[in-house]
Design an enzyme around this catalytic site. Structure first.
Site, PDB file in Angstrom:
ATOM      1  N   GLY A   1       0.832  -1.194   0.000  1.00  0.00           N
ATOM      2  CA  GLY A   1       0.000   0.000   0.000  1.00  0.00           C
ATOM      3  C   GLY A   1       0.865   1.241   0.000  1.00  0.00           C
TER       4      GLY A   1
ATOM      5  N   GLY B   1       0.360   5.718  -0.067  1.00  0.00           N
ATOM      6  CA  GLY B   1      -0.539   6.851  -0.097  1.00  0.00           C
ATOM      7  C   GLY B   1       0.175   8.118   0.275  1.00  0.00           C
TER       8      GLY B   1
ATOM      9  CE1 TYR C   1      -2.197  12.676   5.433  1.00  0.00           C
ATOM     10  CE2 TYR C   1      -3.587  10.976   4.467  1.00  0.00           C
ATOM     11  CZ  TYR C   1      -3.398  12.287   4.868  1.00  0.00           C
ATOM     12  OH  TYR C   1      -4.405  13.204   4.689  1.00  0.00           O
ATOM     13  N   GLY C   2       2.280   7.805   3.590  1.00  0.00           N
ATOM     14  CA  GLY C   2       3.345   6.842   3.786  1.00  0.00           C
ATOM     15  C   GLY C   2       3.101   5.546   3.048  1.00  0.00           C
TER      16      GLY C   2
ATOM     17  CB  VAL D   1       0.758  -0.613   4.134  1.00  0.00           C
ATOM     18  CG1 VAL D   1       0.537  -1.929   4.874  1.00  0.00           C
ATOM     19  CG2 VAL D   1      -0.069   0.480   4.772  1.00  0.00           C
TER      20      VAL D   1
ATOM     21  CE  LYS E   1      -0.775   4.567   8.230  1.00  0.00           C
ATOM     22  NZ  LYS E   1      -2.130   5.031   8.562  1.00  0.00           N
TER      23      LYS E   1
ATOM     24  CG  ASP F   1     -11.763   7.411   5.635  1.00  0.00           C
ATOM     25  OD1 ASP F   1     -12.549   7.819   4.754  1.00  0.00           O
ATOM     26  OD2 ASP F   1     -10.581   7.099   5.403  1.00  0.00           O
TER      27      ASP F   1
END
Length: 360
Positions: free
Chosen positions: A61, A63, A65-66, A68, A83, A175
């Site tokens: 993953g 995104g 923000y960082g 995974v 994460k 969310d």
């Protein structure tokens, strides 16, 4: 296939509605369990380098923000999802909040678990989560079709249970959407709610948002400033569980139909305006075409989840009282649906929502 959507990580194919920057006011109750846990975690946060303690298998993953990472622990061999958030763009307090909230909630069977491993390296903050091998709920939704009612009901009960637990602890997820529901099997016999990057305590104030998602309640969409303005006309909004209830209702519509009911809950969206007018005057206004496929019992459930006024919304667990009832009207041989399964000239399965946005 490995799938994990956590703390702002979204598959690139689903980025159409994924960005919503939110400014938060102070949390009133600073002495809560979460704040105490954050303080203790900050004092004992381990310093380690990822490569020294974990075998990195692959990235699963990425995104804003960082990242995974799929990793195994070098000593124990345990597979986990790591994460990792860069320090350059992540505040320590925000990292601690997400980790401590996730840790507090992870004991629920329908919420992704944590290993209790939080750390910092020279360049990153990170924590380890349970690895869910499978897909997310979004991945199994057929555009224009949705998911079978039987499977939707399984999801609904489990998500409602997770939300009930979250809200009982005085928190709001903020969310709720199919991408954040992870599947342990394709028939949704066991699902887990993920992504607590936006989770906050009830009563936290939202001052504005810069963009909207289809799952956002109308009072939240009102927090977008008009063109040329820095702040919205609406006063700061207190975060309440009713925001999750609304998003849950939209999620159910999406997975039952393969459509979004609207793009955003404002007066500029004709599909939302049509829905709002019908809810305000149900006796004199015709049911919007994209809602005609649902039974009276299902529409009663939606009316409770999607009440226009936040104080009128039910809790998410109201769905449990409707799982024994039919939600979708039976389909006639010619593809049309109507009252009690009869034929309607208003809508067809091939075009149930005119130009309502399709999940794809």
């Amino acid at each position: 296939m490995f799938s994990l959507c956590l703390g702002g990580f979204f598959p690139q194919s689903k980025d159409m509605h994924d960005v919503a920057m939110i400014e938060l006011g102070p949390v009133e109750d600073g002495g809560s369990y979460i704040e105490e846990l954050m303080e203790l975690t900050a004092q004992s946060l381990s310093r380690l380098e990822i490569q020294e303690h974990f075998n990195v298998i692959k990235e699963i993953g990425r995104g804003k923000y960082g990242r995974v990472l799929l990793v195994t622990h070098r000593c124990r061999g345990t597979p986990m999802a790591l994460k990792v958030l860069p320090k350059a763009s992540t505040k320590l307090k925000g990292f601690l909040r997400e980790y401590c909230i996730s840790l507090r909630l992870s004991c629920h069977p329908c919420i992704v678990g944590l290993f209790g491993i939080a750390f910092q390296s020279d360049e990153h903050y990170g924590f380890a989560q349970e690895l869910v091998v499978g897909r997310d709920l979004f991945a199994i939704i057929k555009p224009r079709v949705g998911i079978s009612e039987r499977v939707v009901k399984r999801c609904a009960v489990q998500i409602a249970s997770a939300l009930e637990f979250i809200h009982r602890l005085g928190l709001v997820h903020r969310d709720i959407k199919p991408e954040n529901v992870l599947l342990l099997d394709t028939q949704c016999r066991h699902v887990k709610l993920a992504d607590f990057g936006l989770t906050q305590k009830c009563g936290t104030l939202i001052r504005f948002i810069s963009s909207t998602l289809p799952y956002m309640a109308p009072e939240l969409c009102a927090m977008v400033p008009d063109a040329g303005q820095e702040t919205p006309k609406a006063p700061p909004l207190s975060i309440q569980p009713s925001l999750d209830t609304w998003a849950f209702g939209v999620l159910l519509f999406c997975i039952l139909t393969g459509f979004f009911p609207w793009e955003y809950c404002t007066s500029t969206d004709c599909f939302y305006e049509e829905f709002a007018e019908w809810r305000q005057n149900p006796e004199t206004t015709e049911v919007p075409s994209q809602w005609m496929r649902f039974t009276p019992a299902c529409m009663e459930m939606f009316a409770k989840l999607l009440a226009l006024e936040p104080n009128d919304r039910s809790t998410a667990d109201v769905v449990k009282g409707y799982v024994g009832k039919d939600w979708v009207r039976p389909k006639c041989p010619n593809g049309l649906m109507g009252e009690n399964g009869g034929v309607s000239s208003m809508t067809t399965m091939s075009s149930p929502c005119r130009s309502s946005p399709v999940l794809q």
